[in-house]
Design an enzyme around this catalytic site. Structure first.
Site, PDB file in Angstrom:
ATOM      1  N   CYS A 117       0.820  -1.222   0.000  1.00 27.89           N
ATOM      2  CA  CYS A 117       0.000   0.000   0.000  1.00 27.89           C
ATOM      3  C   CYS A 117       0.849   1.265   0.000  1.00 27.89           C
ATOM      4  O   CYS A 117       0.343   2.352  -0.273  1.00 27.89           O
ATOM      5  CB  CYS A 117      -0.940  -0.007   1.200  1.00 27.89           C
ATOM      6  SG  CYS A 117      -2.036  -1.433   1.148  1.00 27.89           S
ATOM      7  N   HIS A 258      -3.819   6.885   2.260  1.00 29.22           N
ATOM      8  CA  HIS A 258      -4.131   5.571   1.698  1.00 29.22           C
ATOM      9  C   HIS A 258      -5.555   5.187   2.105  1.00 29.22           C
ATOM     10  O   HIS A 258      -5.970   5.419   3.237  1.00 29.22           O
ATOM     11  CB  HIS A 258      -3.124   4.554   2.225  1.00 29.22           C
ATOM     12  CG  HIS A 258      -3.481   3.138   1.908  1.00 29.22           C
ATOM     13  ND1 HIS A 258      -3.723   2.713   0.617  1.00 29.22           N
ATOM     14  CD2 HIS A 258      -3.648   2.054   2.715  1.00 29.22           C
ATOM     15  CE1 HIS A 258      -4.017   1.423   0.648  1.00 29.22           C
ATOM     16  NE2 HIS A 258      -3.995   1.002   1.905  1.00 29.22           N
ATOM     17  N   ASN A 288     -10.026  -0.747  -1.267  1.00 26.99           N
ATOM     18  CA  ASN A 288      -8.573  -0.632  -1.126  1.00 26.99           C
ATOM     19  C   ASN A 288      -7.903  -1.166  -2.395  1.00 26.99           C
ATOM     20  O   ASN A 288      -7.874  -2.379  -2.613  1.00 26.99           O
ATOM     21  CB  ASN A 288      -8.133  -1.428   0.112  1.00 26.99           C
ATOM     22  CG  ASN A 288      -6.642  -1.304   0.392  1.00 26.99           C
ATOM     23  OD1 ASN A 288      -5.893  -0.779  -0.433  1.00 26.99           O
ATOM     24  ND2 ASN A 288      -6.228  -1.789   1.547  1.00 26.99           N
TER      25      ASN A 288
HETATM   26  N1  ACO Z   1     -18.864  -9.969   7.312  1.00 28.71           N
HETATM   27  C1  ACO Z   1     -19.398 -10.297   8.496  1.00 28.71           C
HETATM   28  N2  ACO Z   1     -18.658 -10.659   9.562  1.00 28.71           N
HETATM   29  C2  ACO Z   1     -17.318 -10.670   9.399  1.00 28.71           C
HETATM   30  C3  ACO Z   1     -16.691 -10.347   8.181  1.00 28.71           C
HETATM   31  C4  ACO Z   1     -17.530  -9.996   7.106  1.00 28.71           C
HETATM   32  N3  ACO Z   1     -17.037  -9.649   5.897  1.00 28.71           N
HETATM   33  N4  ACO Z   1     -15.354 -10.440   8.322  1.00 28.71           N
HETATM   34  C5  ACO Z   1     -15.131 -10.817   9.603  1.00 28.71           C
HETATM   35  N5  ACO Z   1     -16.318 -10.962  10.244  1.00 28.71           N
HETATM   36  C6  ACO Z   1     -16.554 -11.363  11.623  1.00 28.71           C
HETATM   37  C7  ACO Z   1     -15.384 -12.093  12.237  1.00 28.71           C
HETATM   38  O1  ACO Z   1     -15.431 -13.461  11.920  1.00 28.71           O
HETATM   39  C8  ACO Z   1     -15.596 -11.827  13.698  1.00 28.71           C
HETATM   40  O2  ACO Z   1     -16.539 -12.725  14.201  1.00 28.71           O
HETATM   41  P1  ACO Z   1     -16.338 -13.373  15.643  1.00 28.71           P
HETATM   42  O3  ACO Z   1     -16.345 -12.220  16.593  1.00 28.71           O
HETATM   43  O4  ACO Z   1     -17.518 -14.258  15.746  1.00 28.71           O
HETATM   44  O5  ACO Z   1     -15.029 -14.073  15.592  1.00 28.71           O
HETATM   45  C9  ACO Z   1     -16.209 -10.431  13.749  1.00 28.71           C
HETATM   46  O6  ACO Z   1     -16.716 -10.185  12.414  1.00 28.71           O
HETATM   47  C10 ACO Z   1     -15.246  -9.341  14.110  1.00 28.71           C
HETATM   48  O7  ACO Z   1     -14.069  -9.548  13.358  1.00 28.71           O
HETATM   49  P2  ACO Z   1     -12.855  -8.541  13.467  1.00 28.71           P
HETATM   50  O8  ACO Z   1     -11.754  -9.024  12.592  1.00 28.71           O
HETATM   51  O9  ACO Z   1     -12.537  -8.280  14.896  1.00 28.71           O
HETATM   52  O10 ACO Z   1     -13.528  -7.250  12.871  1.00 28.71           O
HETATM   53  P3  ACO Z   1     -12.925  -5.818  12.853  1.00 28.71           P
HETATM   54  O11 ACO Z   1     -13.851  -4.871  13.497  1.00 28.71           O
HETATM   55  O12 ACO Z   1     -11.500  -5.807  13.283  1.00 28.71           O
HETATM   56  O13 ACO Z   1     -12.935  -5.492  11.305  1.00 28.71           O
HETATM   57  C11 ACO Z   1     -11.465  -5.508   9.405  1.00 28.71           C
HETATM   58  C12 ACO Z   1     -12.247  -6.345  10.405  1.00 28.71           C
HETATM   59  C13 ACO Z   1     -12.418  -4.625   8.656  1.00 28.71           C
HETATM   60  C14 ACO Z   1     -10.735  -6.438   8.448  1.00 28.71           C
HETATM   61  C15 ACO Z   1     -10.437  -4.637  10.188  1.00 28.71           C
HETATM   62  O14 ACO Z   1      -9.716  -5.428  11.074  1.00 28.71           O
HETATM   63  C16 ACO Z   1      -9.515  -3.907   9.293  1.00 28.71           C
HETATM   64  O15 ACO Z   1      -9.897  -3.033   8.571  1.00 28.71           O
HETATM   65  N6  ACO Z   1      -8.204  -4.240   9.351  1.00 28.71           N
HETATM   66  C17 ACO Z   1      -7.228  -3.603   8.530  1.00 28.71           C
HETATM   67  C18 ACO Z   1      -6.973  -4.516   7.411  1.00 28.71           C
HETATM   68  C19 ACO Z   1      -6.653  -3.809   6.130  1.00 28.71           C
HETATM   69  O16 ACO Z   1      -7.085  -2.726   5.851  1.00 28.71           O
HETATM   70  N7  ACO Z   1      -5.850  -4.471   5.326  1.00 28.71           N
HETATM   71  C20 ACO Z   1      -5.562  -4.002   4.028  1.00 28.71           C
HETATM   72  C21 ACO Z   1      -4.140  -4.001   3.705  1.00 28.71           C
HETATM   73  S1  ACO Z   1      -3.173  -3.067   4.854  1.00 28.71           S
HETATM   74  C22 ACO Z   1      -3.679  -1.512   4.672  1.00 28.71           C
HETATM   75  O17 ACO Z   1      -4.115  -1.148   3.627  1.00 28.71           O
HETATM   76  C23 ACO Z   1      -3.611  -0.602   5.825  1.00 28.71           C
END
Ligand code: ACO
Length: 335
Positions: A117, A258, A288
């Site tokens: 990124c 980003h 993204n």
């Molecule tokens: N739909 C529904 N539920 C989901 C989904 C989905 N698409 N994905 C995960 N869940 C569930 C999980 O299984 C979890 O369930 P559980 O509590 O029963 O185990 C629950 O939702 C919460 O999951 P978390 O991972 O804690 O959710 P969070 O609030 O952290 O959001 C997310 C997840 C959006 C991926 C977040 O962690 C995030 O944005 N991380 C950054 C990742 C990123 O942006 N990566 C890109 C490359 S790096 C960069 O660009 C910065």
């Protein structure tokens, strides 16, 4: 009297987004997810995706052609093409070489730059040094990714986050140093490698029938760990580059971060003390696009006439590696 410092300035921009749009509602059909979950956790409404064999080099060439529709650029005068990408057409030859051939840029050299990124920011800083050195006059810096090529469509934790797209800027000299890229602060930290990676297809694990069956050719991440690191990394580096250039919130015209997640964008903007109209956000429409997000954001800002010569612009990114950084631009005369 010392002569003025030659700077690199962005004279033209271009972008390309594939025609195919995939909405959150469409993802609901194949994944255990909802539009409401995706919007509230990420801010994403839809993403563009390549189709019919379209590649990263195709998107790059289309973005460069979009730039050339607005700005007279003789392809024979292009000195260097830097393509920030983690989804090259192939491991080699480089996407830059494929783009050179498709454009017919007969006097160019170039290379791909792998920084996820942060790929565009690292490329922008590299291209800036090439111009500042006096060695080159026209450098294209591209951020382009076809993330759909490395996403497991059955993994709801990653399939919702990414999209495909490409953006490009043309760097040219500003001889009196009055505009252009003024400062950069870039970092890598390999200890982040456990949290976001694609293990298959490289020298560590060449592709085999078993590795493909295990899905090792797909991106894997620990979303929570990446989120925590991204919020801190992007906010810290944005604040640091603003501070060392004496930029207070009221002096920043536009922050172009980003675009991974609206919550990460908001945390960085809050740390800088910025109002909503000082922050570019298009994550809702594009998701993204990895190296693509910042040049796409720059291009949108130019198209929407948000920038005037002399404006202070801050760019910031965070991504796999970990890689992260900030760049300060004194805006110039850009089309
Ligand atoms: N739909 C529904 N539920 C989901 C989904 C989905 N698409 N994905 C995960 N869940 C569930 C999980 O299984 C979890 O369930 P559980 O509590 O029963 O185990 C629950 O939702 C919460 O999951 P978390 O991972 O804690 O959710 P969070 O609030 O952290 O959001 C997310 C997840 C959006 C991926 C977040 O962690 C995030 O944005 N991380 C950054 C990742 C990123 O942006 N990566 C890109 C490359 S790096 C960069 O660009 C910065």
């Amino acid at each position: 009297m010392s002569s003025p410092r030659r700077t690199a300035t962005i004279t033209a921009v271009g972008k390309y987004l594939p025609e195919k749009v995939v909405t959150n509602a469409e993802l609901e059909e194949s994944l255990d997810t909802t539009d409401e979950w995706i919007r509230s956790r990420t801010g994403i409404h839809q993403r563009h995706m390549v189709s019919n064999g379209e590649t990263t080099s195709d998107m790059t060439v289309a973005a460069i052609r979009n730039l050339m529709e607005k700005y007279p650029l003789d392809v024979d005068k292009i000195d260097c093409i830097i393509v920030g990408t983690v989804t090259p057409d192939m491991l080699f030859p480089s996407t830059a070489a494929i783009v050179q051939q498709k454009l017919g840029a007969s006097n160019a050299w170039g290379f791909d730059l792998s920084a996820a990124c942060s790929g565009f920011l690292f490329g922008l800083d590299t291209g800036t040094r090439f111009i500042e050195s006096g060695r080159y006059e026209k450098v294209l810096v591209v951020g382009a990714d076809a993330m759909s090529a490395v996403i497991d469509p059955s993994d709801r934790s990653t399939a919702i986050l990414f999209g495909d797209g490409a953006g490009v800027v043309l760097l040219e000299p500003c001889e009196d140093g009055s505009e252009g890229i003024m400062d950069s602060l870039l970092r890598i930290d390999g200890s982040g490698g456990d949290y976001l990676y694609m293990i298959g297809g490289g020298s560590r694990q060449p592709a085999t029938a078993e590795s493909v069956a295990k899905g090792d050719h797909f991106l894997r991440q620990d979303g929570r760990a990446v989120y925590k690191a991204a919020v801190k990394g992007m906010a810290d580096i944005s604040a640091a580059i603003a501070q060392r250039n004496g930029l207070k919130a009221e002096n920043i015209r536009l922050f172009i971060p980003h675009q991974a997640n609206q919550r990460i964008i908001d945390a960085s903007a809050e740390r800088l003390g910025l109002a909503a109209e000082q922050v570019l956000s298009n994550v809702a429409m594009y998701a993204n696009t990895t190296a693509g997000t910042i040049p796409l954001g720059i291009c949108d800002a130019v198209e929407d006439k948000l920038l005037q010569p002399g404006d202070n612009v801050l760019l910031a990114a965070f991504g796999a590696g970990f890689t992260w950084g900030g760049i300060y631009i004194k805006w110039g005369h850009t089309v």
